[in-house]
Design an enzyme around this catalytic site. Sequence first.
Site, mmCIF file in Angstrom:
data_model
loop_
_atom_site.group_PDB
_atom_site.id
_atom_site.type_symbol
_atom_site.label_atom_id
_atom_site.label_comp_id
_atom_site.label_asym_id
_atom_site.label_seq_id
_atom_site.Cartn_x
_atom_site.Cartn_y
_atom_site.Cartn_z
ATOM 1 C CB SER A 49 -1.051 0.022 1.121
ATOM 2 O OG SER A 49 -0.505 0.297 2.371
ATOM 3 C CG ASP A 50 3.840 4.340 1.013
ATOM 4 O OD1 ASP A 50 3.339 5.120 0.172
ATOM 5 O OD2 ASP A 50 4.669 4.706 1.866
ATOM 6 C CB ILE A 51 4.484 0.325 -4.484
ATOM 7 C CG1 ILE A 51 4.397 -1.008 -3.749
ATOM 8 C CG2 ILE A 51 5.510 0.262 -5.615
ATOM 9 C CD1 ILE A 51 3.863 -2.149 -4.578
ATOM 10 C CG ASN A 55 8.619 3.381 0.326
ATOM 11 O OD1 ASN A 55 9.445 3.962 1.019
ATOM 12 N ND2 ASN A 55 7.319 3.477 0.555
ATOM 13 C CB SER A 84 2.726 8.057 -1.642
ATOM 14 O OG SER A 84 3.460 7.735 -0.485
#
Length: 174
Positions: A49-51, A55, A84
């Site tokens: 959920s934050d690619i 990261n 993001s």
Amino acid sequence: VMDYVDGANLEDLIKSGRYFDEDSIKKWLLQLTDVLSYLHGQDPPVIHSDIKPSNIIITPVGDAVLIDFNISVSENSEKVKGLSLDFASPEQIAIAQGANDAENLDGRSDIYSLGATFYYLVSGYKASLFYGHIPLTEIETDCPEILCGIIEKAMSTDREDRYQTADRMSSAIE
């Protein structure tokens, strides 16, 4: 406690103006779809959920490593711990905004974010769900049309039009 991963994050590499060849892009996409396949294959499935570019670490030997799992959730989560905006899927944004009819998160949300990340890597532009984006085929890049199509499909706003699994995306890349 976290492992140290030697290398530079993709965001810094993009901002430095570094050129990324087709072989590197394909290699990194395959490595990251393998990671997603593993995560989404857990019981319960794990959604990163934050690619996003910051990261993803590119190691000195040229491998891609996905980091920062601090806002990961299990599949079908009705909660978003953070996002993001430039790389979040439409359903992730809808959940964060409290939409009553928002679809729960699943692996396709990570596939969207991976596509948006590589759109940025290839084009130098961040895609926007609010303002749209220029199709990669209309931007002068060195990325082959077939690879551009894979990236575009991954970031379809309708998740039914995206790759349904990371394995299917990986097969398309291969």
